[in-house]
Structures are given as structure tokens and as C-alpha cells.
Scaffold this active site. Structure first.
Site, PDB file in Angstrom:
ATOM      1  N   GLY A 348       0.832  -1.239   0.110  1.00 32.86           N
ATOM      2  CA  GLY A 348       0.009   0.101   0.044  1.00 32.86           C
ATOM      3  C   GLY A 348       0.798   1.279  -0.178  1.00 32.86           C
ATOM      4  O   GLY A 348       1.987   1.285  -0.643  1.00 32.86           O
ATOM      5  N   GLU A 372      23.238  -3.236 -20.625  1.00 31.49           N
ATOM      6  CA  GLU A 372      23.534  -4.975 -20.905  1.00 31.49           C
ATOM      7  C   GLU A 372      22.805  -5.513 -21.955  1.00 31.49           C
ATOM      8  O   GLU A 372      22.716  -6.666 -22.063  1.00 31.49           O
ATOM      9  CB  GLU A 372      23.838  -5.636 -19.693  1.00 31.49           C
TER      10      GLU A 372
HETATM   11  P1  TGC Z   1      26.790  -9.344 -34.709  1.00 32.46           P
HETATM   12  O1  TGC Z   1      27.221  -9.039 -36.414  1.00 32.46           O
HETATM   13  O2  TGC Z   1      25.817 -10.149 -34.535  1.00 32.46           O
HETATM   14  O3  TGC Z   1      28.140  -9.482 -34.101  1.00 32.46           O
HETATM   15  C1  TGC Z   1      29.510  -8.968 -34.434  1.00 32.46           C
HETATM   16  C2  TGC Z   1      30.542 -10.093 -34.079  1.00 32.46           C
HETATM   17  O4  TGC Z   1      30.353 -10.312 -32.584  1.00 32.46           O
HETATM   18  C3  TGC Z   1      30.261 -11.606 -32.123  1.00 32.46           C
HETATM   19  N1  TGC Z   1      29.390 -11.735 -31.327  1.00 32.46           N
HETATM   20  C4  TGC Z   1      29.787 -11.994 -29.774  1.00 32.46           C
HETATM   21  N2  TGC Z   1      30.746 -12.382 -29.403  1.00 32.46           N
HETATM   22  C5  TGC Z   1      30.867 -12.663 -27.917  1.00 32.46           C
HETATM   23  N3  TGC Z   1      29.786 -12.733 -27.284  1.00 32.46           N
HETATM   24  C6  TGC Z   1      28.494 -12.009 -27.474  1.00 32.46           C
HETATM   25  N4  TGC Z   1      27.599 -12.124 -26.937  1.00 32.46           N
HETATM   26  C7  TGC Z   1      28.545 -12.001 -29.082  1.00 32.46           C
HETATM   27  N5  TGC Z   1      27.370 -11.489 -29.817  1.00 32.46           N
HETATM   28  C8  TGC Z   1      28.126 -11.311 -31.274  1.00 32.46           C
HETATM   29  C9  TGC Z   1      29.703 -12.219 -33.645  1.00 32.46           C
HETATM   30  O5  TGC Z   1      30.072 -13.526 -33.648  1.00 32.46           O
HETATM   31  C10 TGC Z   1      30.694 -11.433 -34.429  1.00 32.46           C
HETATM   32  O6  TGC Z   1      31.889 -11.665 -34.485  1.00 32.46           O
HETATM   33  P2  TGC Z   1      32.686 -11.947 -35.852  1.00 32.46           P
HETATM   34  O7  TGC Z   1      33.946 -12.514 -35.403  1.00 32.46           O
HETATM   35  O8  TGC Z   1      31.878 -12.575 -36.844  1.00 32.46           O
HETATM   36  O9  TGC Z   1      33.064 -10.461 -36.243  1.00 32.46           O
HETATM   37  O10 TGC Z   1      26.892  -7.820 -34.263  1.00 32.46           O
HETATM   38  P3  TGC Z   1      25.340  -6.927 -34.597  1.00 32.46           P
HETATM   39  O11 TGC Z   1      26.348  -5.553 -34.895  1.00 32.46           O
HETATM   40  O12 TGC Z   1      24.461  -7.235 -35.422  1.00 32.46           O
HETATM   41  O13 TGC Z   1      24.896  -6.604 -32.982  1.00 32.46           O
HETATM   42  C11 TGC Z   1      24.547  -7.473 -32.531  1.00 32.46           C
HETATM   43  C12 TGC Z   1      23.749  -7.246 -31.057  1.00 32.46           C
HETATM   44  C13 TGC Z   1      22.530  -6.100 -31.213  1.00 32.46           C
HETATM   45  C14 TGC Z   1      23.061  -8.434 -30.246  1.00 32.46           C
HETATM   46  C15 TGC Z   1      24.668  -6.457 -30.016  1.00 32.46           C
HETATM   47  O14 TGC Z   1      25.514  -5.473 -30.774  1.00 32.46           O
HETATM   48  C16 TGC Z   1      23.882  -6.129 -28.655  1.00 32.46           C
HETATM   49  O15 TGC Z   1      24.256  -7.098 -27.773  1.00 32.46           O
HETATM   50  N6  TGC Z   1      23.467  -4.902 -28.515  1.00 32.46           N
HETATM   51  C17 TGC Z   1      23.220  -4.635 -27.216  1.00 32.46           C
HETATM   52  C18 TGC Z   1      24.406  -3.483 -26.678  1.00 32.46           C
HETATM   53  C19 TGC Z   1      24.585  -3.715 -25.341  1.00 32.46           C
HETATM   54  O16 TGC Z   1      24.282  -4.683 -24.450  1.00 32.46           O
HETATM   55  N7  TGC Z   1      25.494  -2.698 -24.820  1.00 32.46           N
HETATM   56  C20 TGC Z   1      25.902  -2.846 -23.308  1.00 32.46           C
HETATM   57  C21 TGC Z   1      26.764  -1.942 -22.885  1.00 32.46           C
HETATM   58  S1  TGC Z   1      27.500  -1.860 -21.471  1.00 32.46           S
HETATM   59  C22 TGC Z   1      26.493  -1.749 -20.207  1.00 32.46           C
HETATM   60  O17 TGC Z   1      25.352  -1.614 -20.598  1.00 32.46           O
HETATM   61  C23 TGC Z   1      27.123  -1.791 -19.054  1.00 32.46           C
HETATM   62  S2  TGC Z   1      25.967  -1.467 -17.527  1.00 32.46           S
HETATM   63  C24 TGC Z   1      27.012  -2.257 -16.409  1.00 32.46           C
HETATM   64  C25 TGC Z   1      26.238  -1.922 -15.146  1.00 32.46           C
HETATM   65  O18 TGC Z   1      26.075  -0.686 -14.560  1.00 32.46           O
HETATM   66  O19 TGC Z   1      26.312  -3.132 -14.272  1.00 32.46           O
HETATM   67  P1  FAD Z   2      18.367   2.363 -27.710  1.00 38.01           P
HETATM   68  O1  FAD Z   2      19.645   1.774 -28.444  1.00 38.01           O
HETATM   69  O2  FAD Z   2      18.100   3.865 -28.404  1.00 38.01           O
HETATM   70  O3  FAD Z   2      17.049   1.697 -27.717  1.00 38.01           O
HETATM   71  C1  FAD Z   2      15.910   2.431 -27.438  1.00 38.01           C
HETATM   72  C2  FAD Z   2      14.745   1.304 -27.627  1.00 38.01           C
HETATM   73  O4  FAD Z   2      14.548   0.904 -28.990  1.00 38.01           O
HETATM   74  C3  FAD Z   2      14.704   0.229 -26.657  1.00 38.01           C
HETATM   75  O5  FAD Z   2      13.669  -0.114 -26.356  1.00 38.01           O
HETATM   76  C4  FAD Z   2      15.256  -0.791 -27.565  1.00 38.01           C
HETATM   77  O6  FAD Z   2      15.027  -2.160 -27.011  1.00 38.01           O
HETATM   78  C5  FAD Z   2      14.617  -0.579 -28.888  1.00 38.01           C
HETATM   79  N1  FAD Z   2      15.405  -1.035 -29.783  1.00 38.01           N
HETATM   80  C6  FAD Z   2      16.700  -0.640 -30.459  1.00 38.01           C
HETATM   81  N2  FAD Z   2      17.096  -1.258 -31.507  1.00 38.01           N
HETATM   82  C7  FAD Z   2      15.980  -2.224 -31.910  1.00 38.01           C
HETATM   83  C8  FAD Z   2      15.672  -3.121 -32.922  1.00 38.01           C
HETATM   84  N3  FAD Z   2      16.519  -3.567 -33.774  1.00 38.01           N
HETATM   85  N4  FAD Z   2      14.563  -3.742 -32.778  1.00 38.01           N
HETATM   86  C9  FAD Z   2      13.518  -3.532 -31.601  1.00 38.01           C
HETATM   87  N5  FAD Z   2      13.828  -2.728 -30.844  1.00 38.01           N
HETATM   88  C10 FAD Z   2      14.947  -1.788 -30.798  1.00 38.01           C
HETATM   89  N6  FAD Z   2      26.891   1.436 -21.307  1.00 38.01           N
HETATM   90  C11 FAD Z   2      28.178   1.133 -21.347  1.00 38.01           C
HETATM   91  O7  FAD Z   2      28.934   0.900 -22.250  1.00 38.01           O
HETATM   92  N7  FAD Z   2      28.871   1.135 -19.945  1.00 38.01           N
HETATM   93  C12 FAD Z   2      28.193   1.141 -18.913  1.00 38.01           C
HETATM   94  O8  FAD Z   2      28.856   1.176 -17.893  1.00 38.01           O
HETATM   95  C13 FAD Z   2      26.725   1.365 -18.873  1.00 38.01           C
HETATM   96  N8  FAD Z   2      26.171   1.901 -17.758  1.00 38.01           N
HETATM   97  C14 FAD Z   2      24.629   2.271 -17.746  1.00 38.01           C
HETATM   98  C15 FAD Z   2      24.170   2.696 -16.755  1.00 38.01           C
HETATM   99  C16 FAD Z   2      22.865   3.103 -16.704  1.00 38.01           C
HETATM  100  C17 FAD Z   2      22.120   3.465 -15.601  1.00 38.01           C
HETATM  101  C18 FAD Z   2      21.943   2.969 -17.894  1.00 38.01           C
HETATM  102  C19 FAD Z   2      20.527   3.466 -18.024  1.00 38.01           C
HETATM  103  C20 FAD Z   2      22.928   2.801 -18.954  1.00 38.01           C
HETATM  104  C21 FAD Z   2      23.955   2.103 -18.947  1.00 38.01           C
HETATM  105  N9  FAD Z   2      24.723   1.916 -20.238  1.00 38.01           N
HETATM  106  C22 FAD Z   2      26.166   1.541 -20.205  1.00 38.01           C
HETATM  107  C23 FAD Z   2      24.154   1.921 -21.673  1.00 38.01           C
HETATM  108  C24 FAD Z   2      23.240   0.787 -21.627  1.00 38.01           C
HETATM  109  O9  FAD Z   2      23.836  -0.168 -22.086  1.00 38.01           O
HETATM  110  C25 FAD Z   2      22.202   1.462 -22.882  1.00 38.01           C
HETATM  111  O10 FAD Z   2      21.329   2.417 -22.530  1.00 38.01           O
HETATM  112  C26 FAD Z   2      21.499   0.070 -23.593  1.00 38.01           C
HETATM  113  O11 FAD Z   2      22.497  -0.685 -24.389  1.00 38.01           O
HETATM  114  C27 FAD Z   2      20.357   0.586 -24.553  1.00 38.01           C
HETATM  115  O12 FAD Z   2      21.003   1.740 -25.445  1.00 38.01           O
HETATM  116  P2  FAD Z   2      20.147   3.286 -25.571  1.00 38.01           P
HETATM  117  O13 FAD Z   2      19.881   3.695 -24.260  1.00 38.01           O
HETATM  118  O14 FAD Z   2      20.900   4.053 -26.735  1.00 38.01           O
HETATM  119  O15 FAD Z   2      18.894   2.742 -26.202  1.00 38.01           O
END
Ligand code: TGC
Ligand code: FAD
Length: 394
Positions: A348, A372
Site C-alpha cells: 500500500g 547490458e
Molecule cells: P553481430 O554481427 O551479431 O556480431 C558481431 C561480432 O560479435 C560476435 N558476437 C559475440 N561475441 C561474443 N559474445 C557475444 N554475446 C556476441 N554477440 C555477437 C559475432 O559472432 C561477430 O563476430 P565476428 O568474429 O563474426 O565479427 O553484431 P551486431 O552489430 O548485429 O549486433 C548484435 C547485437 C545487437 C546483439 C549486439 O550488438 C548487442 O548485444 N547490443 C546490445 C548492446 C549492449 O548490450 N550494450 C551494453 C553496454 S555496457 C553496459 O550496459 C554496462 S551496464 C553495467 C552496469 O552498470 O552493471
Molecule cells: P536505444 O538503443 O536507443 O534503444 C531504445 C529502444 O529501442 C529500446 O527499447 C530498444 O530495445 C529499442 N530497439 C533498439 N533497436 C531495436 C531493434 N533493432 N528492434 C527493436 N527494438 C529496438 N553502457 C556502457 O557502455 N557502459 C556502462 O557502464 C553503462 N552503464 C549504464 C548505466 C545506466 C544507469 C544505464 C541506464 C545505461 C548504461 N549503459 C552503459 C548504457 C546501456 O547499455 C544502454 O542504455 C542500452 O544498451 C540501450 O541503449 P540506448 O539507451 O541507446 O537505447
């Protein structure tokens, strides 16, 4: 606003029988530390939007920095289930504190260990393990979040150095980090990882203010204006997007466990509250609608625990695929946020106050479900895995 921490961990399926004595020891020491050091202060730091820096030393002492990094580099030399349990217990306290430990372990120490030279390992890992140095991870940019392949941050060769330009956004720990692991494109367009140290000319880390989520975690930008970085700071052993994505596998795995901690805290709080709160002459836990919520919560927590444990076994055997990790991150964070939202209603009006941890967990989880890899990006990863068709676009 300091509160007594009465947390009792639910274990509906006797999953403790799947853990070793070491796992249970690690978990209980982190749980005790969270009760002693995090619970009494976290609400106030979150309300003030301040990172409790004094926790860094304790995090290092409980082994939260690099639990699975070999001991010769200062790490804990533990297995993946111990790592998961540490993340679970810390996030039971607060997702922002777990973020600090995740970033240090999986996004800073892991790449240095996995992709770095022996000199880089020796120079950085022991200091990161002890918390003497803190790190951050720069992948996301203002115009490239879900699609990091498009990044604009770049390096150009200049003798024994490279010149780094660009910016990163939303970077956890940036405002106080001593080093940053940064991902940038070289002149051939390949993504490279490099270590940038605070104090390098042209490098700044402005703090991001105004967050309603993860308020006890410091978030900032990384700005690079012609920063001269020695070539020896580049990771020699990885090129391409698989470098940063490989680190994310490890951090996303930790989050799959961490989210269970936040969910357990919400469930445990709601269970206790509804048994004590009297309305219409009865404890509200006696009403079927409240019992339905509690029964669904414990069911979902139990399923998430099983998923995380099995993933940990696969990870210990080096068999966990990135797609399996995506499924667990997505499922468990979504499970936690739904439980937090339900639990908040069950309290609540009290549910919106800082006297209980639920609203803070609920708001934190809005970041956890976004960073992530967002909830939908992980769904698309599963969709691509089962169909073989890429639905990301491009
Ligand atoms: P794609 O063409 O699929 O892949 C490019 C290359 O990467 C390889 N690969 C991986 N390798 C290791 N682990 C994985 N999970 C992998 N996924 C793909 C793939 O095999 C390829 O390798 P190669 O040798 O052929 O070049 O890449 P794409 O450009 O189509 O993107 C795929 C996608 C959308 C899944 C990827 O970019 C993605 O995961 N996007 C989300 C971005 C993200 O998670 N950002 C996080 C930023 S860090 C953060 O948020 C920290 S918060 C920390 C905290 O406070 O706790
Ligand atoms: P966008 O990519 O602009 O996405 C916006 C919306 O569009 C989302 O709902 C997404 O799911 C959707 N979308 C995007 N592409 C598609 C698609 N192809 N099809 C359908 N839907 C789609 N990053 C780091 O590198 N290091 C860090 O330490 C880190 N720490 C963070 C801490 C906090 C508190 C926050 C909020 C974020 C942090 N991030 C960090 C960044 C985080 O990883 C990004 O915010 C996240 O990956 C999403 O990217 P964006 O915010 O640009 O959203």
C-alpha cells in the site's frame, strides 16, 4: 531511515543441495556484509543520489572484484556459481552496488585478463582486485546504444601513441573511475579496446544527474578530446565487436543472478508485511488475491534460481552460449521487475517510502532491464537463435 534487515532467503526447491560448502560460505559472508554495511546506509545514499564510496574497501574484502580472475593476479580464483551468488547477494542490497562490482569484475578486469598483455595484467589487475583502482567500461555512445557497431569514437596512430577522439554516454562508475576500458575504431574501422587513465590530457568524465533509477550508482560520460594514449595500452589479443560483447556475456550472466537477489528481497518484504498488516480484521496475507501474488512470486523466483544455477554449471564447463546468457538475463530481470511492481502494491502507501526497499529495487530494475542489452534486444537474440534469421535490421 536506517532499517533492521530481517531478510530470509527463500529456497522452495532445496536448491542449496546443489551448492558446495564453498558456495554457501561465500554466500553467507556476502549476505552478512550486505546486512551490516549496505542495508543501514543504502536508502539515504539512494535518496541523495550519491554512491557510497566507503563500500569499495568492503567490496574488495568480500571478493566482489574479480571473483573468478586467477589468484595470481589478485582475483578470487572462484567458480562461476560463486560469482553468481556474490552478485545475487549484493543486488539483494542494491542493484547500483552490484553494478559497481559487475563493472569492475566483468567489464574491466575480465577484458584485461582475457585480451590484455602480461604487462597489462600485472599492472592493473591486482590494484583493481584490491579496490585501490576503480574502473569503468565505455561502449555506449550518444547515438549508438543497442547498435554499438556504429560507434564513432576512434583512434589514429601517432608514433608510439594513438590519438583518441569521441565520447561515451551512460557509463557506470565513470565519475570516480581511475581507468576506463574504452572501445574505439582504428583507421581500418576495426573495433579495438584500450585502457585510458584518469589524468591523461583531454580526458574528462562529467557526471550524469537527474536519474530516478540506480541513484546510489554514479553514472557519467567519457569525453576524449585528442587524448594521447600509449600504444601499449591497447589490448593486443582482440579485434572487432566480439571484444566488448565477450565482456557483456560475463556481466549479463552476473545480472541473471543479481536480479534474483532484488526479487527475493521484494518477496521477503511483502511476505512479512502482509502477514503483519491487518485490514478488515485479518492479516492481508489471508486474502486470496494477496496469496496469488505471493504464490506467483515464489514460483517465478524458483524458476529463475534454477535457470541461473544451470547456466552457472554450463559456464563452469565453458559451454554456456551467449544466447543462453541472453535468455537468463532477460527472463530473470523481467521476473524481478514484475515482482517488485506487485510487491510495492502489496505494501500500500508504505510501499512508496524508503522505509522498505521495494520502491528502490523497482526503480533500479528499470536500468537493469535496459543496460547490458535491453529486454527487447535479448528477445531478438533468442529469436535469431531459434529461427536463424536476424531481425535487428541492417
Ligand atoms: P553481430 O554481427 O551479431 O556480431 C558481431 C561480432 O560479435 C560476435 N558476437 C559475440 N561475441 C561474443 N559474445 C557475444 N554475446 C556476441 N554477440 C555477437 C559475432 O559472432 C561477430 O563476430 P565476428 O568474429 O563474426 O565479427 O553484431 P551486431 O552489430 O548485429 O549486433 C548484435 C547485437 C545487437 C546483439 C549486439 O550488438 C548487442 O548485444 N547490443 C546490445 C548492446 C549492449 O548490450 N550494450 C551494453 C553496454 S555496457 C553496459 O550496459 C554496462 S551496464 C553495467 C552496469 O552498470 O552493471
Ligand atoms: P536505444 O538503443 O536507443 O534503444 C531504445 C529502444 O529501442 C529500446 O527499447 C530498444 O530495445 C529499442 N530497439 C533498439 N533497436 C531495436 C531493434 N533493432 N528492434 C527493436 N527494438 C529496438 N553502457 C556502457 O557502455 N557502459 C556502462 O557502464 C553503462 N552503464 C549504464 C548505466 C545506466 C544507469 C544505464 C541506464 C545505461 C548504461 N549503459 C552503459 C548504457 C546501456 O547499455 C544502454 O542504455 C542500452 O544498451 C540501450 O541503449 P540506448 O539507451 O541507446 O537505447
Amino acid at each position: 531511515m536506517s532499517r533492521t534487515d530481517l531478510f530470509q532467503s527463500p529456497d522452495y526447491y532445496q536448491l542449496d543441495e546443489l551448492l558446495t560448502e564453498e558456495h554457501k560460505l561465500v554466500r553467507s559472508s556476502v549476505r552478512e556484509w550486505v546486512k551490516r554495511e549496505v542495508t543501514p546506509v543504502i536508502e539515504e545514499f539512494a535518496q541523495r543520489a550519491e554512491f557510497p564510496k566507503q563500500l569499495i574497501r568492503g567490496l574488495a574484502e568480500i571478493g566482489a572484484f574479480g571473483p573468478y580472475i586467477p589468484q595470481q593476479y589478485g582475483g578470487g580464483g572462484m567458480d562461476q556459481i560463486s560469482y553468481g551468488l556474490i552478485m545475487q547477494e549484493i543486488e539483494r542490497g542494491d542493484s547500483g552496488i552490484r553494478s559497481t562490482a559487475s563493472v569492475q569484475s566483468s567489464l574491466v578486469m575480465y577484458p584485461i585478463f582475457a585480451y590484455g598483455s602480461e604487462e597489462q595484467r600485472k599492472r592493473y589487475l591486482p590494484k583493481l582486485a584490491s579496490g585501490e583502482w576503480m574502473g569503468c567500461f565505455g561502449l555506449t555512445e550518444p547515438d549508438f546504444g543497442s547498435n554499438p557497431a556504429g560507434m564513432l569514437t576512434n583512434i589514429k596512430a601517432d608514433g608510439n601513441h594513438v590519438i583518441l577522439n569521441g565520447s561515451k554516454m551512460w557509463i557506470s562508475n565513470a565519475p570516480f573511475a581511475d581507468i576506463a576500458v574504452v572501445w574505439a575504431k582504428d583507421e581500418q574501422g576495426s573495433i579495438r579496446g584500450l585502457i585510458v587513465e584518469r589524468g591523461m590530457e583531454g580526458f574528462s568524465t562529467p557526471e550524469t544527474h537527474g536519474k530516478w533509477s540506480l541513484r546510489a550508482s554514479a553514472t557519467g560520460e567519457l569525453v576524449f578530446d585528442n587524448v594521447k594514449v600509449p600504444k601499449e595500452n591497447i589490448f593486443p589479443n582482440v579485434k572487432g565487436l566480439k571484444g566488448p560483447l565477450g565482456c557483456l556475456n560475463s556481466a549479463r550472466y552476473g545480472i541473471a543472478w543479481g536480479a534474483i537477489g532484488a526479487a527475493m528481497d521484494c518477496y521477503d518484504t511483502a511476505l512479512r508485511y502482509t502477514k503483519e498488516r491487518i485490514q478488515f480484521g485479518k492479516p492481508i496475507a489471508s486474502f486470496q488475491l494477496q496469496q496469488k501474488k505471493l504464490a506467483e512470486m515464489i514460483t517465478e523466483i524458483t524458476k529463475a534460481q534454477l535457470l541461473a544455477w544451470r547456466l552457472g554449471v554450463l559456464k563452469n564447463e565453458n559451454r554456456a552460449t551467449p544466447q543462453q546468457i541472453s535468455m537468463a538475463k532477460r527472463n530473470n530481470v523481467n521476473m524481478a521487475i514484475e515482482i517488485a511492481r506487485e510487491a510495492r502494491q502489496m505494501l500500500g502507501g508504505m510501499g512508496i517510502t524508503g522505509e522498505y526497499p521495494i520502491m528502490r529495487h523497482m526503480m533500479n530494475l528499470e536500468s537493469v532491464i535496459t543496460y547490458e542489452g535491453t529486454h527487447d534486444i535479448h528477445l531478438l537474440i533468442t529469436g535469431m537463435d531459434v529461427t536463424g534469421i536476424n531481425a535487428f535490421g541492417g
